[in-house]
Design a protein around this motif. Structure first.
Motif, PDB file in Angstrom:
ATOM      1  N   PHE A 108       0.800  -1.216   0.000  1.00 36.84           N
ATOM      2  CA  PHE A 108       0.000   0.000   0.000  1.00 36.84           C
ATOM      3  C   PHE A 108       0.833   1.266   0.000  1.00 36.84           C
ATOM      4  O   PHE A 108       0.431   2.269  -0.593  1.00 36.84           O
ATOM      5  CB  PHE A 108      -1.029  -0.052   1.137  1.00 36.84           C
ATOM      6  CG  PHE A 108      -0.716   0.814   2.306  1.00 36.84           C
ATOM      7  CD1 PHE A 108      -1.315   2.064   2.417  1.00 36.84           C
ATOM      8  CD2 PHE A 108       0.161   0.401   3.290  1.00 36.84           C
ATOM      9  CE1 PHE A 108      -1.032   2.872   3.480  1.00 36.84           C
ATOM     10  CE2 PHE A 108       0.432   1.212   4.352  1.00 36.84           C
ATOM     11  CZ  PHE A 108      -0.153   2.446   4.457  1.00 36.84           C
ATOM     12  N   LEU A 112       1.133   5.553  -2.564  1.00 37.54           N
ATOM     13  CA  LEU A 112       1.140   6.941  -2.109  1.00 37.54           C
ATOM     14  C   LEU A 112       2.232   7.704  -2.856  1.00 37.54           C
ATOM     15  O   LEU A 112       3.222   7.123  -3.281  1.00 37.54           O
ATOM     16  CB  LEU A 112       1.422   6.998  -0.604  1.00 37.54           C
ATOM     17  CG  LEU A 112       0.576   6.058   0.239  1.00 37.54           C
ATOM     18  CD1 LEU A 112       1.015   6.116   1.686  1.00 37.54           C
ATOM     19  CD2 LEU A 112      -0.892   6.413   0.120  1.00 37.54           C
ATOM     20  N   GLN A 116       2.552  12.079   1.041  1.00 37.72           N
ATOM     21  CA  GLN A 116       1.805  10.983   1.649  1.00 37.72           C
ATOM     22  C   GLN A 116       2.705   9.786   1.893  1.00 37.72           C
ATOM     23  O   GLN A 116       2.631   9.142   2.932  1.00 37.72           O
ATOM     24  CB  GLN A 116       0.631  10.579   0.755  1.00 37.72           C
ATOM     25  CG  GLN A 116      -0.451  11.625   0.747  1.00 37.72           C
ATOM     26  CD  GLN A 116      -1.528  11.293  -0.238  1.00 37.72           C
ATOM     27  OE1 GLN A 116      -1.344  10.453  -1.113  1.00 37.72           O
ATOM     28  NE2 GLN A 116      -2.652  11.959  -0.111  1.00 37.72           N
ATOM     29  N   ILE A 119       5.397  10.804   4.828  1.00 37.30           N
ATOM     30  CA  ILE A 119       4.880  10.798   6.201  1.00 37.30           C
ATOM     31  C   ILE A 119       4.199   9.463   6.505  1.00 37.30           C
ATOM     32  O   ILE A 119       4.237   8.998   7.642  1.00 37.30           O
ATOM     33  CB  ILE A 119       3.951  12.001   6.443  1.00 37.30           C
ATOM     34  CG1 ILE A 119       4.698  13.294   6.093  1.00 37.30           C
ATOM     35  CG2 ILE A 119       3.480  12.049   7.892  1.00 37.30           C
ATOM     36  CD1 ILE A 119       3.922  14.556   6.316  1.00 37.30           C
ATOM     37  N   VAL A 123       4.859   7.298   9.821  1.00 36.92           N
ATOM     38  CA  VAL A 123       3.838   6.784  10.740  1.00 36.92           C
ATOM     39  C   VAL A 123       4.009   5.272  10.921  1.00 36.92           C
ATOM     40  O   VAL A 123       3.873   4.757  12.038  1.00 36.92           O
ATOM     41  CB  VAL A 123       2.425   7.141  10.237  1.00 36.92           C
ATOM     42  CG1 VAL A 123       1.361   6.410  11.032  1.00 36.92           C
ATOM     43  CG2 VAL A 123       2.203   8.654  10.313  1.00 36.92           C
TER      44      VAL A 123
ATOM     45  N   PHE B 229      -0.731  16.226   9.995  1.00 36.26           N
ATOM     46  CA  PHE B 229      -0.829  15.603   8.679  1.00 36.26           C
ATOM     47  C   PHE B 229      -1.892  14.510   8.680  1.00 36.26           C
ATOM     48  O   PHE B 229      -2.642  14.349   7.713  1.00 36.26           O
ATOM     49  CB  PHE B 229       0.530  15.033   8.260  1.00 36.26           C
ATOM     50  CG  PHE B 229       0.534  14.505   6.857  1.00 36.26           C
ATOM     51  CD1 PHE B 229       0.551  15.372   5.783  1.00 36.26           C
ATOM     52  CD2 PHE B 229       0.514  13.137   6.610  1.00 36.26           C
ATOM     53  CE1 PHE B 229       0.546  14.887   4.479  1.00 36.26           C
ATOM     54  CE2 PHE B 229       0.509  12.646   5.314  1.00 36.26           C
ATOM     55  CZ  PHE B 229       0.524  13.525   4.251  1.00 36.26           C
ATOM     56  N   GLU B 230      -1.963  13.747   9.788  1.00 33.61           N
ATOM     57  CA  GLU B 230      -3.000  12.716   9.884  1.00 33.61           C
ATOM     58  C   GLU B 230      -4.388  13.341   9.788  1.00 33.61           C
ATOM     59  O   GLU B 230      -5.273  12.822   9.107  1.00 33.61           O
ATOM     60  CB  GLU B 230      -2.830  11.930  11.190  1.00 33.61           C
ATOM     61  CG  GLU B 230      -1.611  11.007  11.135  1.00 33.61           C
ATOM     62  CD  GLU B 230      -1.370  10.202  12.412  1.00 33.61           C
ATOM     63  OE1 GLU B 230      -0.701   9.171  12.336  1.00 33.61           O
ATOM     64  OE2 GLU B 230      -1.851  10.613  13.485  1.00 33.61           O
ATOM     65  N   VAL B 233      -5.082  14.232   6.153  1.00 36.51           N
ATOM     66  CA  VAL B 233      -5.338  13.072   5.289  1.00 36.51           C
ATOM     67  C   VAL B 233      -6.678  12.423   5.635  1.00 36.51           C
ATOM     68  O   VAL B 233      -7.465  12.066   4.756  1.00 36.51           O
ATOM     69  CB  VAL B 233      -4.193  12.044   5.403  1.00 36.51           C
ATOM     70  CG1 VAL B 233      -4.594  10.722   4.775  1.00 36.51           C
ATOM     71  CG2 VAL B 233      -2.956  12.591   4.717  1.00 36.51           C
ATOM     72  N   MET B 237      -7.357  15.300   1.619  1.00 31.54           N
ATOM     73  CA  MET B 237      -6.391  16.357   1.308  1.00 31.54           C
ATOM     74  C   MET B 237      -7.008  17.383   0.374  1.00 31.54           C
ATOM     75  O   MET B 237      -7.669  17.045  -0.590  1.00 31.54           O
ATOM     76  CB  MET B 237      -5.132  15.756   0.687  1.00 31.54           C
ATOM     77  CG  MET B 237      -4.298  15.018   1.703  1.00 31.54           C
ATOM     78  SD  MET B 237      -2.775  14.378   1.013  1.00 31.54           S
ATOM     79  CE  MET B 237      -1.650  15.717   1.294  1.00 31.54           C
ATOM     80  N   PHE B 273      -5.404   6.622  10.540  1.00 33.73           N
ATOM     81  CA  PHE B 273      -4.748   7.297   9.416  1.00 33.73           C
ATOM     82  C   PHE B 273      -4.365   6.298   8.329  1.00 33.73           C
ATOM     83  O   PHE B 273      -4.666   6.484   7.137  1.00 33.73           O
ATOM     84  CB  PHE B 273      -3.515   8.041   9.942  1.00 33.73           C
ATOM     85  CG  PHE B 273      -2.503   8.436   8.901  1.00 33.73           C
ATOM     86  CD1 PHE B 273      -2.735   9.516   8.062  1.00 33.73           C
ATOM     87  CD2 PHE B 273      -1.303   7.755   8.779  1.00 33.73           C
ATOM     88  CE1 PHE B 273      -1.796   9.906   7.117  1.00 33.73           C
ATOM     89  CE2 PHE B 273      -0.355   8.138   7.843  1.00 33.73           C
ATOM     90  CZ  PHE B 273      -0.606   9.204   7.000  1.00 33.73           C
ATOM     91  N   LEU B 277      -5.794   5.799   4.454  1.00 33.92           N
ATOM     92  CA  LEU B 277      -4.919   5.750   3.276  1.00 33.92           C
ATOM     93  C   LEU B 277      -5.186   4.493   2.457  1.00 33.92           C
ATOM     94  O   LEU B 277      -5.280   4.541   1.238  1.00 33.92           O
ATOM     95  CB  LEU B 277      -3.446   5.782   3.696  1.00 33.92           C
ATOM     96  CG  LEU B 277      -2.835   7.136   4.028  1.00 33.92           C
ATOM     97  CD1 LEU B 277      -1.369   6.977   4.363  1.00 33.92           C
ATOM     98  CD2 LEU B 277      -2.992   8.115   2.869  1.00 33.92           C
TER      99      LEU B 277
END
Lengths: 329, 292
Positions: A108, A112, A116, A119, A123, B229-230, B233, B237, B273, B277
């Motif tokens: 996944f 991005l 995206q 970061i 994460v 940022f989370e 998103v 965005m 988050f 995504l």
């Protein structure tokens, strides 16, 4: 006109680097353990820089989360050693573990783009770090020692670790070198230059990027393994620190993003800076951050990229060059 | 009742994240870049407020009013010397340049203020401690409510600015298509500079709330950036109101996670988050296919 790959300089240099590896392999036989430990640190930096460049320089993937794999390599070593596996085989297993973990993440993460991805990877590193912190057997938040390595006498241990570092560095550099020279390499460099154009020409961009991502996962895992072998102690706060990404970005930007030789040069530079300013401290990091930003803005091809462009110098033959044939008078 | 209370506290926490994220979202909307130093700018704002409080003994809110113009000017400068150059150079350069800037800010703060933690809580008056007990398990803190109200005002105000003022129209036009906007006489550099100035100003507001709610130190920035940022998103965005919703969703996820285990608070936010995504980029289908 003809197209050539090897130049005299690159023949000399490639041969020379083979000689250098042999010389380096002799280092533990001659020098004191603290020299060996320092050189191990240098090799770790080289490995990290080259792997980050493989991602960003060739794949266009700017990751701020490669510390995820560094941490997996380091903690994997402690974990496998804890199972009773001899430390050095445990290190190989931990490296493979980092590569194995990178595969599902790539499914996944590679969808991005730009921020995206950057970061998102960060994460993911944080998530893995939290999981480690929850595990009492791995020392939770306070860290853990790799006690199993104490079975070796310190001089020998330092030598073994150095040889492992040298082997990892050679293997990963050779893998990237061969990859870039293979037909795959041409498509990778096409992706680097223009991803959309490469895709429209039929390059399987996603598959190529996955290859780089897994290679970088393995390589950063190997670096993590070497870090724990070199320092014998790790804690989640530092091994999963985003500072690793800062170092990688500095080395690659200063050395030369998207060049083969640049990151190695960057690693040597960072190593020299670190040995000179042993106190470290905030000023040193201010300088590091400012230099990285400056290079990104003013000299995006870095030191090596600029040298290459100006002088047409190629030390490692990963590309092709067109030369005018000498005409008869 | 504890769940209801957790959700309520999560909304308050999320409003704080939304304020942190607002500038990040605006800059992404207008310039299509993510400023990786955004969290550090918020922390820098907190330090500027802290210095003013220390020297004058003023309340943190008054100090913020003084700090705001400073931060807005800083935003202009940031745009002029860092972002302007990086915008021309491809999608990775802004990330690299702002990441470098982030390290610079953190370590300059380290040099100026030592690694110790600071707080603005003591200088914010009774708002930090006042609360209303609704029922036995449900309490509304004055601070939480204040942050929520301010967040709605900030997002509402920004929305009004974008939809009702001339400068706001120029900003939207540039966001839509900078080249076309240039053709009708809009100076995109001036627009970008204004957007950055507003973003940094709101980041300072985030810094104020950070300092009042809890403590901060020179390296608090990256965590604030990740949360911001989370929020951006999760909310989608490029959508301003989405960011407010995203921030609140993040806050609720964190307080609910903390109900399970205190160490899972941040984790729950990260997982939300990542889940967003995965769903948004179709990775979910791929993941399922690869499993069976």
């Amino acid at each position: 006109m003809k197209v050539e790959r090897w130049t005299r300089t690159s023949k000399l240099f490639t041969g020379g680097s083979g000689g250098l590896v042999i010389l380096l392999a002799c280092v533990p036989l001659i020098f004191e353990p603290d020299v060996v430990q320092k050189l191990t640190t240098l090799l770790i930096l080289v490995l990290l820089a080259v792997m980050w460049n493989a991602l960003a320089g060739y794949g266009g993937l700017l990751s701020v989360g490669q510390q995820a794999f560094i941490g997996i390599g380091a903690y994997g070593t402690v974990f496998f050693s804890g199972l009773g596996i001899s430390p050095y085989p445990a290190m190989l297993l931990a490296t493979l573990l980092a590569g194995a973990v990178s595969l599902p993440i790539s499914l996944f993460a590679l969808r991005l783009r730009a921020a995206q991805f950057a970061i998102g990877m960060w994460v993911i590193a944080e998530v893995i770090s939290i999981i480690i912190r929850l595990d009492q057997n791995l020392g939770a938040g306070t860290g853990i020692s790799l006690t199993q390595l104490n079975q070796y006498e310190p001089n020998f241990r330092q030598a073994y670790t150095f040889w492992l570092a040298l082997a990892f560095t050679v293997v990963f550099l050779a893998a990237l070198f061969l990859l870039l020279r293979s037909p795959l390499g041409a498509s990778l460099q096409a992706i680097r230059d223009d991803e959309d154009a490469a895709r429209s020409l039929g390059v399987r961009v996603a598959a190529r990027k996955r290859l780089l991502f897994v290679l970088a996962g393995l390589g950063c895992g190997a670096a993590g393994v070497l870090i724990v072998a070199n320092t014998l102690f790790i804690e989640p706060g530092s091994i999963f620190s985003v500072q690793w990404s800062a170092y990688m970005i500095f080395m690659v930007l200063v050395g030369g993003l998207g060049t083969f030789e640049g990151p190695i040069l960057g690693a040597i530079l960072l190593f020299a800076i670190q040995t000179t300013f042993t106190q470290g401290g905030p000023w040193y990091l201010v300088g590091l951050g400012a230099t990285a930003a400056l290079f990104a803005l003013v000299l995006p091809r870095g030191v090596w990229g600029t040298v290459e462009e100006r002088l047409g110098l190629r030390l490692m033959p990963v590309g092709y060059r067109v030369v005018e044939k000498k005409r008869d008078a | 009742m504890t769940i209801v209370n957790a959700v309520l506290q999560g909304i308050f926490l999320g409003a704080f994240y939304a304020v942190l994220a607002c500038g990040l979202s605006l800059m992404f909307g207008v310039m299509r870049i993510i400023n990786l130093a955004h969290g550090d700018l918020a922390v820098l704002g907190a330090y500027v407020i802290f210095v003013i409080v220390e020297h004058t003994g003023a309340s943190a809110f008054v100090a913020f009013a003084v700090a705001l113009p400073v931060m807005i000017v800083l935003g202009y400068v940031l745009q002029a010397i860092v972002l302007e150059r990086s915008l021309k150079a491809g999608i990775l350069t802004p990330l690299l340049a702002t990441f470098g800037l982030s390290i610079v800010i953190q370590n300059l703060l380290q040099l100026g203020f030592s690694p110790d933690v600071h707080s603005l809580g003591g200088s914010a008056g009774s708002v930090t401690t006042a609360s209303w007990q609704v029922t036995s398990g449900l309490s509304v803190s004055a601070l939480g409510l204040l942050v929520l109200v301010v967040a709605v005002i900030v997002f509402g105000g920004l929305q009004l600015f974008l939809s009702k003022t001339r400068v706001g129209w120029m900003m939207r036009a540039t966001a839509e298509d900078a080249d076309a906007a240039e053709l009708v006489g809009i100076d995109s550099h001036a627009v970008y500079a204004r957007a950055t100035a507003i973003a940094v100003g709101i980041a300072a507001l985030g810094g104020l709330f950070l300092g009042i709610r809890s403590v901060f130190d020179p390296v608090s920035g990256p965590t604030q950036l990740i949360f911001a940022f989370e929020a951006v998103v999760i909310g989608g965005m490029g959508s301003l109101w989405g960011t407010l919703v995203g921030g609140i969703a993040l806050g609720v996820a964190q307080t609910l996670g903390a109900q399970i285990h205190p160490q899972l608070a941040v984790m729950a936010g990260h997982l939300l988050f990542l889940a967003v995504l995965i769903v948004r980029f179709g990775g979910g289908r791929l993941l399922l296919r690869s499993m069976g």
